[in-house]
Design a protein around this motif. Structure first.
Motif, PDB file in Angstrom:
ATOM      1  N   UNK A1028       0.824  -1.207   0.000  1.00  0.00           N
ATOM      2  CA  UNK A1028       0.000   0.000   0.000  1.00  0.00           C
ATOM      3  C   UNK A1028       0.858   1.256   0.000  1.00  0.00           C
ATOM      4  N   UNK A1029       1.917   1.236   0.811  1.00  0.00           N
ATOM      5  CA  UNK A1029       2.696   2.457   1.016  1.00  0.00           C
ATOM      6  C   UNK A1029       3.784   2.636  -0.049  1.00  0.00           C
ATOM      7  N   UNK A1030       4.340   1.539  -0.551  1.00  0.00           N
ATOM      8  CA  UNK A1030       5.496   1.660  -1.449  1.00  0.00           C
ATOM      9  C   UNK A1030       5.228   1.201  -2.879  1.00  0.00           C
ATOM     10  N   UNK A1052      -0.017   4.847   8.680  1.00  0.00           N
ATOM     11  CA  UNK A1052       0.909   4.041   7.879  1.00  0.00           C
ATOM     12  C   UNK A1052       1.884   4.897   7.067  1.00  0.00           C
ATOM     13  N   UNK A1053       1.551   6.187   6.918  1.00  0.00           N
ATOM     14  CA  UNK A1053       2.383   7.045   6.075  1.00  0.00           C
ATOM     15  C   UNK A1053       2.010   6.917   4.612  1.00  0.00           C
ATOM     16  N   UNK A1054       0.728   6.677   4.356  1.00  0.00           N
ATOM     17  CA  UNK A1054       0.226   6.572   2.982  1.00  0.00           C
ATOM     18  C   UNK A1054       0.451   7.896   2.248  1.00  0.00           C
ATOM     19  N   UNK A1055       0.882   7.830   0.984  1.00  0.00           N
ATOM     20  CA  UNK A1055       1.167   9.047   0.205  1.00  0.00           C
ATOM     21  C   UNK A1055       0.559   8.907  -1.191  1.00  0.00           C
ATOM     22  N   UNK A1056       0.129  10.022  -1.747  1.00  0.00           N
ATOM     23  CA  UNK A1056      -0.366  10.012  -3.133  1.00  0.00           C
ATOM     24  C   UNK A1056      -0.257  11.431  -3.692  1.00  0.00           C
ATOM     25  N   UNK A1079      -3.302  11.841   3.836  1.00  0.00           N
ATOM     26  CA  UNK A1079      -1.853  11.771   4.017  1.00  0.00           C
ATOM     27  C   UNK A1079      -1.406  12.961   4.866  1.00  0.00           C
ATOM     28  N   UNK A1080      -0.264  12.775   5.537  1.00  0.00           N
ATOM     29  CA  UNK A1080       0.282  13.880   6.325  1.00  0.00           C
ATOM     30  C   UNK A1080       0.992  14.861   5.405  1.00  0.00           C
TER      31      UNK A1080
END
Length: 1492
Positions: A1028-1030, A1052-1056, A1079-1080
């Motif tokens: 999911x994250x990478x 989780x540090x999810x990014x998009x 996302x953060x």
């Protein structure tokens, strides 16, 4: 009538009532649209209607509905309005009509825009009337109507005509209404304003006296209106009877104030005026607040107004204020009061010298200021510029209570909004659940106002935006919870036992009596908080129920929400429950509290965790659940118990209720919104103002973005260079290569990028050059590098020839910024979405794209199309529970992808092993991804570099073609590829093939390097998180999943980088917003680059079950729709390829130039007529059947038996002609009718192999996003148009059919509806009786629009059609039987052995069929068996039935049999001896009240 009385449902008038009405007679004479010769305009008509119909009936909604529906406003009032004829009755009539349009939720200002000349004069008269004395010409009720009209005006600032009038009331000059000292203070605070103020004064001096006086009146309008309201408020007595007109006026006035405060353009200058009038102080001290029953709603509205007057925003700049800034403002106020006290009031020395924290509570302020005299208090207030200066030797006119409240309320410390929110319990309690002002019943009529926030065009700050959505989402959930509680508890039948306890006389699937309840843990509060961090309790129940229900209770999962209920019934054992009477007093409900399941306890009292291990089998019936209680609610309840001696709520619970998991996600969504409000929610700068509704709405369009990209690779978007040129009309296309043979896709296009700020040019020639340059596109064809010698290495290609608007949408979606695509029905929205995703994937391989849709079905459609494009499937991931429905063998869920990676890793390591063997390298290179990496580095790369050094061009010598193949080191490995690998035609070609082979090998090792993580991470959960994250580049989920899982994704540090939303107009505002913040932020900025929204705001909005939230709070408005209203640029797709052009005309008037794709005219299926039917679409008039039209066995559960039978008869007729049943769908606008039609189908033809069932029988709303070839539509209503009046529903209904649409309705009702005119004028242009061609079998060769060669028959009514179909069927059976008999009598030589046996079997089957099916088909003229008793069980028999049940054998009738019908058409038509009415049920309201 008491304010809290149960609201009554408004009964719409019937057509016969409408026709008998005085209004209708006048309409037919003066303004009805269908009347050709109308009488001339007469002002007396307006006066007469106003006095007799409106005032006399006390503004009865029924009368106003009739008038508005008859197009009184459009065709009479505004058309003839002018200053000469303006009168009180005229003004009031127009206001009533506009208010009614808003109540009905239909466009109100269109007619004014068409004829705007007299609007300013009209508006000024409204202002004058609103300020008139209440005992004068205008009554208080009339002035309430005017207030409501003004409120609608202030909420319609997007309409230019309205804004131009309203702006004069709310701009800076309105500060003329401030007292002089206060004005001076405000101007001193902001020096820039003084400059503007002086300018205003100068301009005023230049005006002529009359214009100046007019301007002054407008500027002071709101100040004077407030003063007028205060005088009305003061006239309300404390205990004597009060007229409800006064109460309603006060409520509407506060609603207007809230709406002015909640919009920045109106609030900016008005907030100071409101503060200066001390309106809140007057209201809180008024008698109306103290009147418990009459003043309940007023008090709630007042709390909302107080909240908005103190909102954390800088009124002038519009910037949100932080907690520190709010504290500073509070300290400044207190210290200025202390300074004033110290300098001028010796009696307040103690107050002046105390520290702020000691004196800023209400108690201490009252202690210091309470003993002072009224005159002293007035002097303190005037020193602070709150009141005018008190002249010497004069006493104040204000009473002491007012002066004290004024000083205290202004200086007391306020709890911050975020603190208030954090202390708020998330679960509703009994106080909120049954409060009609906050959670109205389903009967909300739209008459009164409510204490609810509204979602309009603009919001003050992001905090305000989230808070309004939070409150509405919470209350909408509460409404559904109330329905569940009422249903479950009343099923349990709680009665009072002989000894005063509770005994349950019934049972409920979703609720159980509680055996024992104990609070087992109350954890300590966090520092700075006063509520416990965690409260847990154990609930024991006895599951002596059926096994499947027991499994449901034992299957309660962690985080499922349940409700704990206390009932103390007063009714004795055996009392019947009456659903029409108030629920609470019948069941004796006392408390409701929410809780969240942690888990079920095992034998040892430990929580059974969810996991792969099987659950332990527990003995006995007793089960204990550990639950989390709401800590905030627990703290409030305990405080109440300790301080006020109230009983302990937690010792009284006797029922636990669960809810369906799908409807039970409200708490997670509310927590998500609350978390967002507590974090620094960073919206990208380029989106911030647009989301709040301010600034330039086109500022986020790609053409205005500073980081616009000049060159984009369109990959496989274009099919040819001609397609590319056609896609950019008006542009000059320059191709970088001259040779036409090389001008093949894929293409890279360089666009002229203009910076946002252009320079002013004076030279016209230069400007021409500039525009020429702006129209030039540089196109560079390029070749995709060879990917390897295997056929599967070839990239998948797009085959759709996109139109130029679709290309513009794709181009906009590839550029940074906000892209809004409006996709009418059948215009290829999904194809555009998929191409955008593919192009972003190829142009920006390092970026990640998030796909969000409203439904799982839409997500699956999107995913299936993505898989058909050139996207590596290891980069796809689908989150949520809908992946099970994906029509593909591949599993794209998190664990499905983990399994794919593990399986793929093994496959690739096998390839490495094969490569190692082919190169003759010893050892085990294919043991792990790591060893494979070393093998590639030391063995493969070295061979490749050696090969390149041998075959690369050395100096001037011509390279030898044979060397490419001779030295190639991987011949043995590629032995299984199509041979020969090297063609030997040219060095360049062979070299490209060699490099392609190496790319294939390199990709194996690149993927293995990516898969290394799955070797290091051992658990499936960790691997799925890593994916999911990478790993995943394209992640898809529904908006609900995003709202539920935001916390986990952020953690989780999810990014998009990009978001694409499909069905954006069907997603709730807040559910559209949350995916922006999954996302953060990075370094305080959001990394979001693109936001693509694809939807259609002309189709149905999000579903809101409660009418009050839907209409009053405008909760059904999606973010997409709001952006369109604000003026954000959209790309409107303009060519549909779904329906015949004639069908498209029924709805294309709603869109900007929606046309047809060429194939709609060219393909045979669109040009051929519908067999057996004269027209491709028809509106069929259905009159009352047995004296009944629509019926309503339950509220809003509408049915119409005549229409239902007619629809089913036509369906059967079509199937008998040979139409496949699964190409026909039956739609209706109400659930009640859906159940009735399903019931009739079950009864008439559902199990009949000659006919079968239609593809779907469902509602129009449910069928949005789907289509079928033939649609039969029942509109049900015969009294009032109902919710089809919402044009969006009409558009959906008209756009579902591809080839044929047949609508059954009461024509006299629908043709009069103004909003539906464009569609119904086309429908009524054709005959209103069904025209059929019974001798024309399906399929036909007749062209659409051609006169048929067969005889046309006209069906006058439903009984005739039912008899016709019955006879047609019987004839078909006999003919088929005769056909088989003939076959059996043929000489043996003409019949083969196998065929003879088969025919004998067929004969037997056919005879049996004929006997059994005769009973199944429409009853014979003497059969009255289909009585209303059988239909009474329709929900039981049909609600569980799946919607998609196409007949396997439908239309399997014999071609010979069908053609034989032509012989007896005439006899069939007239073969019914008995009256048709005998065929049908005796009672048209056949579905009894139990059906709901």
């Amino acid at each position: 009538m008491a304010a809290t009385a149960q609201p009554k449902k408004i009964v719409a008038p019937t057509v016969s009532q409408i026709n008998a009405e005085f209004v209708t007679q006048l309409a037919c004479k003066y303004w009805a649209p269908h009347i050709k010769k109308k009488s001339p305009f007469d002002i007396k008509v307006i006066e007469e209607i106003y006095e007799k119909e409106i005032v006399k009936s006390r503004f009865a909604i029924r009368k106003i509905m009739l008038l508005e529906f008859s197009q009184y406003l459009e065709n009479y009032l505004w058309m003839n309005y002018s200053p000469e004829v303006s009168s009180k009755a005229y003004l009031m009539s127009i206001c009533c009509m506009v208010n009614e349009k808003f109540r009905e939720n239909v466009p109100a200002w269109e007619i004014f825009k068409k004829k705007p000349d007299h609007f300013p004069f009209f508006f000024k008269h409204i202002l004058k009337a609103a300020l008139a004395e209440t005992d004068g010409e205008f009554s208080l009720h009339e002035q309430t109507v005017l207030l409501l009209f003004l409120d609608h005006c202030f909420n319609s600032l997007e309409v230019d005509l309205i804004r131009s009038q309203v702006q004069q009331l709310i701009s800076l000059p309105m500060w003329m209404g401030l007292q002089a000292a206060r004005l001076e203070l405000e101007l001193k605070k902001t020096p820039k304003l003084r400059k503007f103020w002086n300018l205003i004064k100068k301009n005023d001096e230049k005006m002529d006296p009359e214009a100046r006086e007019q301007a002054y009146q407008e500027r002071r309008f709101l100040s004077q209106l407030i003063q007028k309201f205060i005088s009305v408020l003061k006239s309300v007595p404390l205990s004597e009877p009060v007229t409800m007109d006064k109460v309603h006026y006060c409520e509407r006035f506060i609603e207007l104030m809230i709406d002015l405060e909640a919009l920045l353009p109106t609030r900016r200058w008005f907030n100071t005026i409101l503060d200066d009038s001390h309106l809140l102080v007057h209201c809180y001290l008024s008698n109306l607040v103290r009147r418990e029953e009459d003043g309940h709603l007023f008090s709630q509205l007042l709390d909302m107004l107080k909240f908005y007057t103190g909102f954390e925003i800088n009124d002038q700049t519009g910037n949100a204020l932080t907690e520190n800034e709010m504290t500073t403002i509070h300290y400044d106020r207190i210290t200025s009061l202390q300074r004033a006290a110290f300098a001028h009031f010796p009696e307040l020395y103690d107050f002046a010298l105390s520290n702020v924290a000691e004196v800023d509570t209400r108690e201490s302020l009252v202690k210091f200021f309470g003993p002072l005299s009224s005159n002293t208090l007035h002097q303190v207030a005037s020193y602070l510029c709150l009141l005018p200066t008190l002249p010497k030797n004069e006493d104040t006119t204000f009473d002491k209570e007012f002066l004290l409240e004024l000083l205290v309320s202004r200086h007391e410390r306020r709890i911050s909004q975020i603190q208030q929110l954090n202390q708020m319990p998330l679960y509703p309690t009994e106080k909120i659940i049954w409060d009609e002002n906050i959670v109205p019943t389903e009967y909300y009529s739209g008459e009164g106002c409510l204490a609810l926030p509204k979602l309009n065009l603009q919001f003050l700050t992001l905090h305000d935006y989230l808070l309004r959505n939070f409150n509405l989402f919470r209350l909408e959930s509460t409404y559904e919870i109330r329905q569940d509680i009422e249903d479950s508890v009343s099923r349990m039948k709680p009665w009072q036992s002989e000894y005063g306890g509770v005994v349950f006389g019934g049972w409920a699937r979703m609720a159980q009596p509680i055996v024992a309840f104990t609070v087992v843990e109350v954890a300590k509060p966090n520092i700075g908080e006063n509520w416990p961090t965690r409260v847990r309790a154990d609930v024991t129940i006895n599951l002596n129920v059926r096994d499947h229900i027991k499994d449901e209770w034992e299957g309660l999962r962690k985080h499922d929400v349940c409700f704990l209920i206390t009932v103390r019934p007063t009714k004795p054992y055996g009392t019947k429950f009456d659903r029409r009477r108030p629920f609470i007093e019948q069941v004796g409900l006392v408390y409701v509290r929410g809780c969240e399941i942690q888990g079920m306890l095992d034998d040892k009292g430990r929580v059974i965790e969810d996991g792969p291990e099987p659950r332990p089998n527990l003995r006995g019936e007793s089960r204990t659940f550990r639950v989390f209680l709401d800590p905030n609610q627990y703290q409030q309840d305990m405080t109440n118990t300790i301080q006020n001696g109230a009983e302990d709520v937690y010792e009284t619970f006797n029922i636990i209720m669960r809810r369906k998991p799908k409807e039970n996600n409200f708490k997670a969504v509310l927590e998500t919104i609350r978390n967002l409000m507590n974090t620094d929610c960073v919206v990208p700068d380029w989106l911030h103002d647009i989301i709040l509704g301010y600034g330039d709405p086109s500022s986020a369009h790609y053409s205005k973005m500073p980081n616009q990209i000049a060159t984009l690779d369109f990959n496989d978007t274009f099919l040819s260079i001609e397609h590319l040129k056609a896609s950019f009309p008006g542009h000059n296309v320059k191709v970088t290569v001259e040779d036409p043979a090389l001008q093949i896709p894929p293409f890279r296009i360089t666009f002229p990028v203009r910076s946002g700020k252009g320079k002013k040019r004076k030279d016209a020639d230069v400007e021409d050059e500039d525009t020429e340059e702006a129209k030039t596109l540089i196109v560079e064809p390029h070749v995709i590098p060879n990917r390897g010698p295997y056929p599967y290495n070839q990239p998948k290609r797009n085959t759709i020839q996109f139109t130029h608007t679709q290309i513009e949408a794709i181009r906009a979606g590839m550029q940074p910024g906000l892209t809004m695509v409006v996709g009418p029905p059948g215009t290829g929205k999904t194809d555009v979405a998929v191409q955008i995703i593919s192009n972003i994937y190829h142009n920006f391989p390092e970026q990640r794209t998030l796909i969000v849709t409203h439904s799982n079905q839409a997500l699956n459609q999107l995913f299936e199309k993505i898989m058909a494009l050139d996207i590596d499937e290891r980069h796809l991931l689908r989150l949520g529970h809908g992946e099970e429905e994906l029509e593909t063998e591949k599993d794209f869920s998190r664990y499905g992808r983990v399994n794919y990676v593990l399986a793929r890793r093994i496959e690739l390591l096998e390839e490495v092993k094969r490569l190692q063997k082919s190169l003759g390298v010893p050892g085990d290179a294919s043991y792990t991804c790591e060893t494979a990496g070393y093998f590639f580095l030391y063995q493969v790369m070295s061979r490749w570099e050696e090969y390149i050094s041998k075959v690369k061009n050395k100096g001037s010598a011509l390279p030898d073609v044979t060397e490419v193949s001779t030295f190639f080191p991987f011949h043995e490995y590629f032995a299984n590829a199509p041979q020969p690998i090297f063609k030997g035609r040219s060095y360049e070609e062979d070299m490209e093939i060699a490099e392609g082979c190496f790319r294939h090998i390199k990709k194996i090792f690149t993927q293995l390097e990516e898969f290394r993580a799955s070797e290091l991470l051992r658990s499936g959960l960790d691997r799925s998180k890593y994916l999911l994250v990478k790993e995943a580049k394209i992640i898809a989920m529904t908006c609900t999943h995003a709202a539920l899982k935001r916390h986990d994704l952020v953690k989780l540090g999810f990014k998009y980088d990009n978001i694409l939303m499909e069905e954006a107009a069907q997603i709730l505002e807040i559910e559209t917003f949350i995916p922006l913040l999954l996302q953060n932020p990075q370094d305080g900025f959001s990394r979001l680059k693109r936001w693509i929204m694809i939807g259609d705001h002309h189709q149905l909005p999000p579903v809101i079950k409660n009418m009050a939230f839907q209409k009053y709070s405008n909760m059904e408005q999606s973010l997409f729709t709001r952006f369109v209203r604000v003026g954000v640029p959209t790309v409107d797709l303009d060519a549909q390829g779904r329906a015949r052009a004639s069908l498209c005309n029924l709805y294309n008037w709603r869109y900007k130039n929606l046309g047809n794709l060429p194939h709609v005219q060219l393909l045979p299926e669109f040009s051929t007529a519908n067999a057996g039917l004269l027209y491709d679409f028809q509106l069929i008039n259905v009159e009352d059947f047995q004296g009944v039209g629509e019926s309503e066995p339950n509220p809003y559960f509408y049915q119409n038996l005549g229409e239902a039978e007619y629809v089913v008869a036509l369906f059967m007729y079509m199937c008998l002609l040979g139409y496949p049943a699964d190409r026909i769908s039956i739609l209706t606008t109400y659930n009640g009718q859906k159940h009735l039609i399903r019931d009739i189908i079950n009864r008439r033809c559902g199990n009949n192999p000659l006919i079968g069932r239609p593809n779907k029988v469902t509602t129009v709303d449910r069928f949005q996003g789907q289509q079928n070839d033939y649609i039969l539509l029942s509109l049900v209503r015969t009294r009032a148009v109902g919710h089809l009046r919402d044009v969006r529903r009409l558009v959906v209904a008209m756009s579902r059919a591809r080839l044929g649409l047949y609508i059954f309705a009461r024509v006299s009702l629908f043709q009069n509806c103004f909003e539906l005119t464009p569609a119904f004028s086309q429908l009524t242009a054709r005959p209103l009786h069904l025209h059929i061609i019974p001798t024309e079998p399906f399929p036909t060769t007749r062209k659409n629009g051609e006169r048929p060669s067969h005889e046309v028959q006209i069906i006058k009514n439903m009984p005739q059609m039912a008899n016709f179909v019955y006879n047609m069927y019987m004839h078909l059976i006999q003919t088929t039987h005769h056909y088989h008999q003939t076959l059996l009598q043929l000489p043996p030589a003409m019949v083969e052995e196998g065929e003879e046996v088969q025919n004998q079997e067929t004969e037997l089957e056919t005879e049996e069929e004929a006997m059994t099916i005769q009973a199944d088909i429409i009853p014979s003229p003497t059969d009255t068996s289909c009585s209303h008793e059988t239909l009474a069980f329709q929900t039981d028999t049909t609600s569980n039935q799946t919607e998609t049940t196409p007949s396997e054998t439908g239309a399997s009738s014999n071609p010979e049999a069908i053609s034989a019908l032509s012989e007896t058409t005439t006899t069939v038509a007239g073969a019914v001896p008995a009256p048709a009415e005998a065929n049908m049920p005796q009672d048209a309201t056949s579905a009894s009240a139990e059906t709901k």
